[in-house]
Enzyme design. Structure first.
Site, PDB file in Angstrom:
ATOM      1  N   HIS A  18       1.731   4.488  -2.844  1.00 22.63           N
ATOM      2  CA  HIS A  18       1.833   5.945  -2.689  1.00 22.63           C
ATOM      3  C   HIS A  18       3.201   6.415  -3.166  1.00 22.63           C
ATOM      4  O   HIS A  18       3.339   7.444  -3.834  1.00 22.63           O
ATOM      5  CB  HIS A  18       1.664   6.340  -1.220  1.00 22.63           C
ATOM      6  CG  HIS A  18       0.256   6.264  -0.709  1.00 22.63           C
ATOM      7  ND1 HIS A  18      -0.792   6.894  -1.344  1.00 22.63           N
ATOM      8  CD2 HIS A  18      -0.278   5.646   0.382  1.00 22.63           C
ATOM      9  CE1 HIS A  18      -1.906   6.665  -0.654  1.00 22.63           C
ATOM     10  NE2 HIS A  18      -1.628   5.901   0.380  1.00 22.63           N
ATOM     11  N   HIS A  44       3.407   6.647  -6.877  1.00 19.48           N
ATOM     12  CA  HIS A  44       2.681   7.824  -7.363  1.00 19.48           C
ATOM     13  C   HIS A  44       3.586   9.049  -7.277  1.00 19.48           C
ATOM     14  O   HIS A  44       3.597   9.905  -8.165  1.00 19.48           O
ATOM     15  CB  HIS A  44       1.433   8.012  -6.483  1.00 19.48           C
ATOM     16  CG  HIS A  44       0.288   8.701  -7.144  1.00 19.48           C
ATOM     17  ND1 HIS A  44      -0.885   8.968  -6.486  1.00 19.48           N
ATOM     18  CD2 HIS A  44       0.115   9.194  -8.390  1.00 19.48           C
ATOM     19  CE1 HIS A  44      -1.731   9.583  -7.309  1.00 19.48           C
ATOM     20  NE2 HIS A  44      -1.132   9.739  -8.467  1.00 19.48           N
ATOM     21  N   HIS A  68       0.834  -1.199   0.000  1.00 23.61           N
ATOM     22  CA  HIS A  68       0.000   0.000   0.000  1.00 23.61           C
ATOM     23  C   HIS A  68       0.877   1.260   0.000  1.00 23.61           C
ATOM     24  O   HIS A  68       0.740   2.128  -0.870  1.00 23.61           O
ATOM     25  CB  HIS A  68      -0.908  -0.015   1.235  1.00 23.61           C
ATOM     26  CG  HIS A  68      -1.794   1.186   1.364  1.00 23.61           C
ATOM     27  ND1 HIS A  68      -3.132   1.163   1.062  1.00 23.61           N
ATOM     28  CD2 HIS A  68      -1.538   2.471   1.752  1.00 23.61           C
ATOM     29  CE1 HIS A  68      -3.664   2.357   1.259  1.00 23.61           C
ATOM     30  NE2 HIS A  68      -2.707   3.181   1.682  1.00 23.61           N
ATOM     31  N   GLU A  69       1.786   1.330   0.948  1.00 24.53           N
ATOM     32  CA  GLU A  69       2.632   2.530   1.040  1.00 24.53           C
ATOM     33  C   GLU A  69       3.540   2.651  -0.182  1.00 24.53           C
ATOM     34  O   GLU A  69       3.822   3.745  -0.654  1.00 24.53           O
ATOM     35  CB  GLU A  69       3.461   2.517   2.330  1.00 24.53           C
ATOM     36  CG  GLU A  69       2.629   2.531   3.615  1.00 24.53           C
ATOM     37  CD  GLU A  69       1.587   3.647   3.666  1.00 24.53           C
ATOM     38  OE1 GLU A  69       1.787   4.702   3.029  1.00 24.53           O
ATOM     39  OE2 GLU A  69       0.546   3.452   4.331  1.00 24.53           O
TER      40      GLU A  69
END
Ligand SMILES: [Zn+2]
Length: 674
Positions: free
Chosen positions: A468, A471, A464-465
């Protein structure tokens, strides 16, 4: 200029920064910024990108980079001196930004640039930055006349106070309640460690027996495991009536809710919106309340048959436990028993298959394969010996971005997991930089003779991290304020992170990412299948619950007006009539502790959780169609979504990637509801 905080020639000098460096650095940089702003305001010439916006972009980047290092150190190697320097300077920075956001002559300069002939020839990114700034100014009340502006400001201040009080009431109401159980027989079913804690808690109060409270670590084990139905009922009643007229009047949030709704409505009307929801959605990907409501209803209608099935199963299973009529305080208890009966495996058993080196290798393999990248271990000054550093390169060795991994929990480090920007990508007329990310988690560290072992939840968190991080790092936008995550709509930010989570549920990924710490075998397929089934346990009921909260939030903030003062409880009941399969008792006062929307930033935005999940699942479904590690789909995701950052609307990026608008089908399928 020997202050390491101000260094811009290399990666941050974490091995040199001391608390004493912080105040001089921030003072110097704020002085530079204030001088610049003053001179920009005095300039008579019409504002242009070069003479006005770009200098502000450059100084903003400078401030963020300097402050980002301090913020990071304060979070991961906290000390008294560091905390003091951080807090002192945070006040100065907040003041600086508040002044900036209320500076009328800056607003007029931006507006004149927007109205000028020159605006038409700017790049679309530059236009977007100017539009974003103007939007912020408008939402801050810049266009109002003096009287309205003062009223608007007073409302904002009052709302901030009410939110704080709302949260404090919940906390105080939670703290106020406790019960002491004297008879150990009443605690049958509750895990040993929770009973021990309850005994210690009672002792601390100099009391005999076992103390239980409404704090989740004490409350949840009772609701899930306590065989005593009266005990569960007693705690549930206290929990569900917190901060309401049915508990201590001094902590009652009912009046606060009314005041908050009225003030929110008034502020939205001052700015010319129909209602608060319309104002909230300006900075979001969803365009209108109608769009949000029909999105939620579509999902609700599709999930409902599964939720009913979940409920039937639960009801008939409860009979085997001698519970004739399933009540709200039985749901968690019976569910836990049913879950154990259906798929029993221990977290700890799974954990043995996820040693750190295999997990990282697996993560990098996925990222390298789909995005055609290379991740290479590199060197950089760090703040702790356990921190590692990596470079991301294109296949032709071009450097794209870099990141720090700080994965283990330790003292003086803030809990949780997050990605933060160390350096953002930008390219202006003076200089340029590639992006650098901080990736921070709090997993257990290696022991003397064993590598760090991650739970499957840890692995999901890591992916998940990292999403980010991608991105932030794979952006190709050159303009600072909209590169990476900056400028991305609030309800689209979790798309890349939740997208990456999907890989943790793929056999093709897991079979290569796992290795038993002792016998070196990969995760058995049978265990994997159980994990998938457990993941989807009661997903119908859970989906409807989230939708119920989301609908309540969006409808409340859409329908409420000074002429039509909606009663929250009545609205909630109407929504439940339509979609709920679990009916809480009529004395349940859920809105009174719904702090996400009355105290946090989720007002008219609670739907974002489901919204982002839908986007992420739907994006991932292209990989299911083209191959889980398809570099074709990966390249497309990279160019159309990740690289674009905030440079265009998230919906445009999504449609460019997926070839159509998002659909809820993939999420339903991933949750076992197909
Ligand atoms: Zn996230």
């Amino acid at each position: 200029m020997n202050n390491p905080v101000l260094n811009r020639q290399s990666l941050p000098l974490f091995d040199q920064i001391k608390p004493d460096h912080i105040s001089p650095a921030i003072e110097s940089i704020l002085k530079e910024a204030n001088t610049l702003i003053e001179s920009l305001k005095k300039k008579g010439a019409t504002a242009s990108w070069e003479n006005f916006v770009e200098p502000i972009e450059i100084i903003s980047e400078k401030i963020s980079r300097a402050w980002g290092q301090i913020e990071h150190l304060n979070a991961v190697v906290n000390s008294d001196n560091l905390r003091k320097a951080y807090n002192d300077n945070l006040i100065k920075l907040t003041e600086f930004y508040t002044n900036l956001s209320q500076d009328e002559s800056l607003y007029k300069k931006y507006q004149s640039l927007k109205d000028s002939e020159a605006f038409k020839s700017l790049t679309s990114s530059q236009k977007r930055i100017i539009d974003n700034v103007l939007r912020e100014f408008k939402l801050g009340g810049a266009e109002l006349n003096e009287t309205d502006k003062n009223r608007f400001k007073a409302i904002q201040e009052k709302l901030a106070k009410l939110s704080t009080q709302f949260e404090e009431n919940i906390l105080d109401a939670t703290n106020e309640f406790s019960i002491i159980v004297n008879n150990l027989d009443e605690l049958m079913g509750i895990p040993e460690e929770n009973i021990k804690k309850a005994l210690a808690d009672a002792k601390e109060d100099k009391k005999e027996g076992y103390k239980f409270t409404l704090h989740l670590p004490s409350y949840l084990p009772v609701m899930q495991y306590a065989d005593s139905r009266p005990l569960r009922e007693k705690l549930y009643h206290a929990y569900a009536t917190r901060a309401s007229e049915l508990a201590s009047p001094k902590f009652d949030n009912t009046k606060l809710i009314e005041e908050i709704l009225a003030l929110r409505y008034e502020s939205s009307k001052l700015l010319g919106f129909k209602n608060f929801a319309e104002m909230s959605l300006v900075t979001k990907m969803a365009k209108s309340s109608e769009e949000v409501i029909s999105f939620l209803m579509d999902l609700a209608n599709k999930a409902k048959p599964f939720a009913l099935k979940d409920m039937d199963e639960l009801k008939s299973f409860s009979k085997t436990l001698n519970i004739e009529k399933l009540e709200a305080w039985d749901v968690a208890y019976v569910s836990e028993k049913l879950r154990q009966a259906k798929y029993s495996f221990s977290e700890n058993e799974v954990k043995q298959y996820f040693p750190e080196h295999r997990v990282l290798k697996g993560l990098f393999k996925v990222v390298e394969a789909i995005f055609k990248l290379k991740i290479i271990k590199s060197d950089a000054p760090t703040w702790h010996k356990d921190v590692s550093f990596y470079s991301i390169k294109n296949e032709d060795d071009e450097l794209i971005g870099q990141f720090y991994f700080d994965l283990y929990a330790r003292n003086h480090k803030r809990g949780g997991a997050w990605m933060d920007e160390a350096i953002s990508r930008y390219k202006n007329s003076l200089e340029s930089s590639h992006p650098v990310a901080f990736l921070t988690c709090n997993f257990s560290s290696p022991s003397e003779n064993k590598p760090a072992l991650f739970s499957h939840d840890d692995v999901i968190t890591l992916f998940h991290e990292f999403g980010h991080g991608l991105h932030h790092m794979l952006t190709t936008v050159d303009d600072y304020s909209i590169s990476g995550i900056k400028g991305v709509e609030w309800d689209a930010v979790e798309l890349p992170s939740q997208f990456m989570e999907n890989f943790c549920w793929e056999w093709e990924v897991l079979k290569h990412m796992t290795e038993h710490v002792d016998n070196k075998n990969p995760l058995p397929k049978t265990l994997f299948d159980k994990m998938i089934e457990a993941k989807n346990f009661q997903s119908g009921m859970q989906t409807l619950r989230q939708i119920e909260f989301s609908l309540f939030d969006i409808k409340l903030h859409t329908e409420y007006s000074n002429q039509n003062k909606i009663n929250p409880l009545t609205l909630l009941e109407t929504i439940r009539d339509e979609i709920a399969v679990v009916r809480p008792p009529s004395w349940n006062r859920f809105p009174n502790s719904f702090s996400h929307i009355f105290a946090g930033g989720y007002a008219a935005g609670y739907y974002s959780y489901k919204w982002a999940e839908v986007l992420a699942s739907d994006a991932f479904s292209l990989f299911e169609e083209q191959g889980i590690l398809s570099s074709h789909a990966g390249q497309k995701f990279r160019t159309e979504v990740l690289s674009k950052g905030g440079s265009r609307p998230a919906m445009e990026s999504f449609v460019a990637f997926r070839g159509r608008e998002p659909s809820v089908d993939a999420l339903l399928r991933h949750n076992g509801m197909a």
